[in-house]
Design a protein around this motif. Structure first.
Motif, PDB file in Angstrom:
ATOM      1  N   ARG A  44       0.835  -1.285  -0.031  1.00  0.00           N
ATOM      2  CA  ARG A  44       0.017  -0.088  -0.097  1.00  0.00           C
ATOM      3  C   ARG A  44       0.846   1.274  -0.015  1.00  0.00           C
ATOM      4  NH1 ARG A  44      -1.613   3.809   3.310  1.00  0.00           N
ATOM      5  NH2 ARG A  44      -0.324   3.033   4.982  1.00  0.00           N
TER       6      ARG A  44
ATOM      7  N   ALA B  76       2.572   1.719  -3.289  1.00  0.00           N
ATOM      8  CA  ALA B  76       1.487   2.030  -4.206  1.00  0.00           C
ATOM      9  C   ALA B  76       0.923   3.437  -4.383  1.00  0.00           C
ATOM     10  CB  ALA B  76       0.126   1.333  -4.189  1.00  0.00           C
ATOM     11  N   GLU B  77       1.208   3.998  -2.890  1.00  0.00           N
ATOM     12  CA  GLU B  77       1.045   5.481  -2.692  1.00  0.00           C
ATOM     13  C   GLU B  77       2.115   6.172  -3.279  1.00  0.00           C
ATOM     14  OE1 GLU B  77       0.201   5.866   1.348  1.00  0.00           O
ATOM     15  OE2 GLU B  77      -1.902   5.401   1.218  1.00  0.00           O
ATOM     16  N   GLU B  78       3.274   5.642  -2.782  1.00  0.00           N
ATOM     17  CA  GLU B  78       4.402   6.461  -3.039  1.00  0.00           C
ATOM     18  C   GLU B  78       4.655   6.574  -4.724  1.00  0.00           C
ATOM     19  OE1 GLU B  78       8.131   8.742  -3.069  1.00  0.00           O
ATOM     20  OE2 GLU B  78       6.674   8.128  -1.691  1.00  0.00           O
ATOM     21  N   ARG B  79       4.230   5.497  -5.490  1.00  0.00           N
ATOM     22  CA  ARG B  79       4.156   5.581  -7.065  1.00  0.00           C
ATOM     23  C   ARG B  79       3.184   6.579  -7.298  1.00  0.00           C
ATOM     24  NH1 ARG B  79       4.761   0.122  -6.579  1.00  0.00           N
ATOM     25  NH2 ARG B  79       2.315  -0.289  -6.562  1.00  0.00           N
ATOM     26  N   ARG B  80       1.855   6.550  -6.909  1.00  0.00           N
ATOM     27  CA  ARG B  80       0.631   7.474  -7.093  1.00  0.00           C
ATOM     28  C   ARG B  80       1.386   9.250  -6.871  1.00  0.00           C
ATOM     29  NH1 ARG B  80      -2.724   3.802  -4.787  1.00  0.00           N
ATOM     30  NH2 ARG B  80      -2.571   4.759  -2.789  1.00  0.00           N
ATOM     31  N   ARG B  81       2.007   9.141  -5.684  1.00  0.00           N
ATOM     32  CA  ARG B  81       2.690  10.487  -5.419  1.00  0.00           C
ATOM     33  C   ARG B  81       3.704  11.133  -6.453  1.00  0.00           C
ATOM     34  NH1 ARG B  81       6.717  12.916  -3.474  1.00  0.00           N
ATOM     35  NH2 ARG B  81       7.840  10.687  -3.310  1.00  0.00           N
ATOM     36  N   ARG B  82       4.679   9.967  -6.877  1.00  0.00           N
ATOM     37  CA  ARG B  82       5.654  10.333  -7.987  1.00  0.00           C
ATOM     38  C   ARG B  82       5.007  10.679  -9.169  1.00  0.00           C
ATOM     39  NH1 ARG B  82       8.612   6.020  -5.494  1.00  0.00           N
ATOM     40  NH2 ARG B  82       8.153   4.711  -7.165  1.00  0.00           N
ATOM     41  N   GLU B  83       3.978   9.934  -9.532  1.00  0.00           N
ATOM     42  CA  GLU B  83       3.149   9.964 -10.938  1.00  0.00           C
ATOM     43  C   GLU B  83       2.476  11.410 -10.816  1.00  0.00           C
ATOM     44  OE1 GLU B  83       1.691   9.241 -14.705  1.00  0.00           O
ATOM     45  OE2 GLU B  83       3.340   8.530 -13.562  1.00  0.00           O
ATOM     46  N   GLU B  84       2.055  12.013  -9.722  1.00  0.00           N
ATOM     47  CA  GLU B  84       1.088  13.144  -9.532  1.00  0.00           C
ATOM     48  C   GLU B  84       2.279  14.406  -9.696  1.00  0.00           C
ATOM     49  OE1 GLU B  84      -1.808  15.967  -9.267  1.00  0.00           O
ATOM     50  OE2 GLU B  84      -1.914  13.722  -9.588  1.00  0.00           O
TER      51      GLU B  84
ATOM     52  N   ARG C  81       3.253  14.618 -13.315  1.00  0.00           N
ATOM     53  CA  ARG C  81       2.280  15.335 -14.225  1.00  0.00           C
ATOM     54  C   ARG C  81       2.402  16.763 -13.732  1.00  0.00           C
ATOM     55  NH1 ARG C  81      -1.200  10.545 -13.085  1.00  0.00           N
ATOM     56  NH2 ARG C  81      -1.990  11.501 -11.089  1.00  0.00           N
TER      57      ARG C  81
END
Length: 211
Positions: free
Chosen positions: A144, A147-155, A158
């Motif tokens: 989890r 996944a949150e770290e990946r979402r943070r990096r992706e955000e 962007r």
């Protein structure tokens, strides 16, 4: 590791994952075997009752439990289900029942000893499932966080791309304004040059009136 131990580990993994992630269906399955709880049971309580029914040789429960595992493992695209063997539920109950059958024709002392061994095995299975559940929880928490770290990096990526696009658009606008301003300046300069390049009017001396 022996094949028997491997099957046991697989059964522990299957049952533990099922209880951890699908406690409600497990509770409903236990209710069908007349096992009820006051309020919402803990995962540890579910584990305890599941192992007890398997130890008691409830073949119908073991079969239903196995069907439950197969149902969820086939319906969901879950990496964990893909990593463990299916159909290993009966191993636990089989171990307990084997001990009982082996001692069925023995004297009362042997029967009691067999029952004690089965109880010890059940207690060990419960401990194994509880420890496995703790590791699964830690693994799920790690996934989890990742996944949150990946979402943070992706955000962030962007936002950085949007920022760069905005800056590029601003630079382009400024460049166009500079070019437009340059054209105006050049146009004014050309007009000035054109005016300054006209031939001067010829000088005519003043006419003298005859006396």
């Amino acid at each position: 590791m022996s094949n028997k131990q491997s099957q046991y580990n697989q059964a522990i993994d299957n049952l533990t994952y099922l209880v951890l992630n699908y406690p409600k269906p497990v509770q409903e399955l236990l209710a069908e075997s007349n096992v009820f709880f006051q309020g919402k049971p803990s995962k540890e309580q579910l584990i305890n009752e599941v192992v007890e029914l398997l130890k008691d040789g409830d073949s119908a429960f073991a079969k239903a439990l196995e069907s439950l595992i197969q149902k969820f493992s086939s319906q969901e695209n879950d990496q964990f289900w893909g990593a463990i063997a299916k159909g290993a539920v009966g191993i636990l109950g089989g171990l307990f029942k084997k001990k009982k059958r082996r001692s069925s024709s023995s004297n009362a002392g042997a029967v009691q000893a067999a029952q004690a061994r089965a109880a010890a095995q059940a207690a060990a299975a419960k401990r194994d499932m509880e420890m496995r559940m703790q590791r699964m929880r830690e693994e799920q928490e790690r996934r989890r966080r990742e996944a949150e770290e990946r979402r943070r990096r992706e955000e962030e990526r962007r936002r950085e791309e949007a920022k760069q696009k905005a800056e590029a658009a601003k630079k382009k606008t400024n460049m166009m304004l500079m070019i437009g301003g340059g054209v105006v300046v050049l146009g004014i300069g050309a007009v000035v040059l054109m005016k300054s390049g006209r031939p001067a009017m010829p000088y005519a001396p003043p006419m003298q009136i005859p006396k």
